[in-house]
Design a protein around this motif. Structure first.
Motif, PDB file in Angstrom:
ATOM      1  N   SER A 229       0.896  -0.998   0.104  1.00  0.00           N
ATOM      2  CA  SER A 229       0.167  -0.025   0.046  1.00  0.00           C
ATOM      3  C   SER A 229       0.875   1.168   0.022  1.00  0.00           C
ATOM      4  O   SER A 229       0.234   2.190  -0.287  1.00  0.00           O
ATOM      5  N   VAL A 230       2.239   1.224   0.240  1.00  0.00           N
ATOM      6  CA  VAL A 230       2.936   2.445   0.269  1.00  0.00           C
ATOM      7  C   VAL A 230       3.251   3.236  -1.183  1.00  0.00           C
ATOM      8  O   VAL A 230       3.141   4.279  -0.773  1.00  0.00           O
ATOM      9  N   ASP A 231       2.826   2.699  -2.098  1.00  0.00           N
ATOM     10  CA  ASP A 231       3.060   3.279  -3.350  1.00  0.00           C
ATOM     11  C   ASP A 231       1.450   3.518  -4.326  1.00  0.00           C
ATOM     12  O   ASP A 231       1.784   3.640  -5.277  1.00  0.00           O
ATOM     13  N   ILE A 232       0.534   3.354  -3.500  1.00  0.00           N
ATOM     14  CA  ILE A 232      -0.857   3.366  -4.052  1.00  0.00           C
ATOM     15  C   ILE A 232      -1.049   4.985  -4.617  1.00  0.00           C
ATOM     16  O   ILE A 232      -1.406   5.043  -5.648  1.00  0.00           O
ATOM     17  N   ALA A 233      -0.489   5.887  -3.659  1.00  0.00           N
ATOM     18  CA  ALA A 233      -0.623   7.231  -4.081  1.00  0.00           C
ATOM     19  C   ALA A 233       0.147   7.548  -5.235  1.00  0.00           C
ATOM     20  O   ALA A 233      -0.146   8.373  -6.351  1.00  0.00           O
ATOM     21  N   ASP A 234       1.212   6.692  -5.632  1.00  0.00           N
ATOM     22  CA  ASP A 234       2.243   7.034  -7.009  1.00  0.00           C
ATOM     23  C   ASP A 234       1.386   6.264  -8.212  1.00  0.00           C
ATOM     24  O   ASP A 234       1.177   7.123  -9.281  1.00  0.00           O
ATOM     25  N   ASP A 235       0.557   5.309  -7.922  1.00  0.00           N
ATOM     26  CA  ASP A 235      -0.105   4.460  -9.065  1.00  0.00           C
ATOM     27  C   ASP A 235      -1.399   5.537  -9.253  1.00  0.00           C
ATOM     28  O   ASP A 235      -1.707   5.677 -10.438  1.00  0.00           O
TER      29      ASP A 235
END
Length: 299
Positions: A229-235
């Protein structure tokens, strides 16, 4: 009356010992030939190669098992009738103890499995959410189509957060209890290995492996949620927003703001479950061990 006659039978003729010898042979903790039964079949022989208990391979173990039927069992003594009631009490106590131990292990196993099942399915939902962000948006979509996709993203993300929060509440006390149990018990087990009797090393060593192994597996599983979940914002940010309408860009900003914090499993008491607490527990285990060792030397 029938029960008394059964107890007074030769142990070799009792169904309990026949079945027990068969099971012990299958699990490689004995050999039914030692008790005068027939040779193991092929299934038992092949399975014995997979399951092996170190203590059962000792000559002393084989010697004791061979003496059980002919020398150790109370049936071989004249005063056996005086011990019939004690034998029945032992059997009842042993059955209750076996039932409690087996059911306790099964309950923990099933509860752990339910926890891990939920975790891995939540991870699957997170991966599906990220896949939608990468594949379903394009500049050729109309404003209404883009709006519908953004709303579906909000619903999907809200569903993930809701389920994850419910899971934290449902399993939080269990996870915290597991960490606290390891924090206290691992140091004492390590101390017993270092300063206890040598014949207990195997037991305490296996306990340390099981305790720490279960803790490490649980920590890695829960850590995987945070990692996914740590890179959801990047996606979400990778969605082509430049040509969206102002209203759709505002919706996307809502999704982006909600997806910024990673999903961390915070169990009861505010404990952040994952790899870092496990490392701290392992460090504390050796710290407590040194403290116990120093205090005993001083005394």
């Amino acid at each position: 009356m029938a029960k008394d006659k059964y107890v007074l039978q030769s142990p070799k003729d009792q169904r309990f010992y026949r079945n027990f010898a068969t099971l012990a042979t299958f699990l490689s903790v004995g050999n039914q030939e030692w008790w005068g039964y027939k040779k193991p079949n092929k299934v038992q022989i092949y399975h014995r190669r997979l399951a092996c208990i170190l203590s059962s391979q000792f000559k002393s173990f084989e010697k004791v098992m061979k003496l059980f039927m002919d020398k150790i069992h109370l049936y071989n003594y004249k005063d056996m009738n005086a011990f019939t009631r004690q034998v029945m009490n032992w059997a009842i106590t042993h059955i209750i103890n076996t039932y409690v131990c087996i059911m306790g292990c099964i309950i923990l196993l099933v509860f752990n499995s339910l926890n891990y099942m939920l975790v891995f399915h939540i991870i699957g939902h997170i991966q599906m959410f990220k896949y939608k962000c990468k594949t379903e948006f394009s500049d050729t979509l109309s404003n209404n189509e883009t709006r519908d996709l953004l709303i579906s993203l909000i619903k999907e993300h809200s569903f993930i957060i809701e389920v994850f929060n419910n899971m934290k509440h449902a399993f939080g006390y269990y996870v915290t209890g597991n960490y606290c149990h390891n924090l206290l018990s691992d140091s004492f087990l390590l101390y017993q290995i270092m300063f206890g009797n040598k014949e207990d090393w195997l037991v305490y060593g296996l306990m340390v492996v099981v305790y720490l192994g279960g803790l490490i597996v649980m920590s890695l599983v829960l850590e995987e949620i945070r990692r996914e979940s740590v890179d959801i914002a990047d996606d979400v940010y990778s969605i082509p927003w430049q040509n969206m309408s102002i209203s759709n860009q505002k919706i996307l900003m809502m999704v982006l703001a909600r997806s910024q914090p990673p999903l961390e499993f915070i169990s009861a008491g505010g404990l952040r479950a994952g790899v870092q607490p496990t490392i701290s527990i392992i460090k504390s285990t050796f710290t407590y061990y040194v403290m116990l060792k120093t205090s005993i030397k001083l005394n």
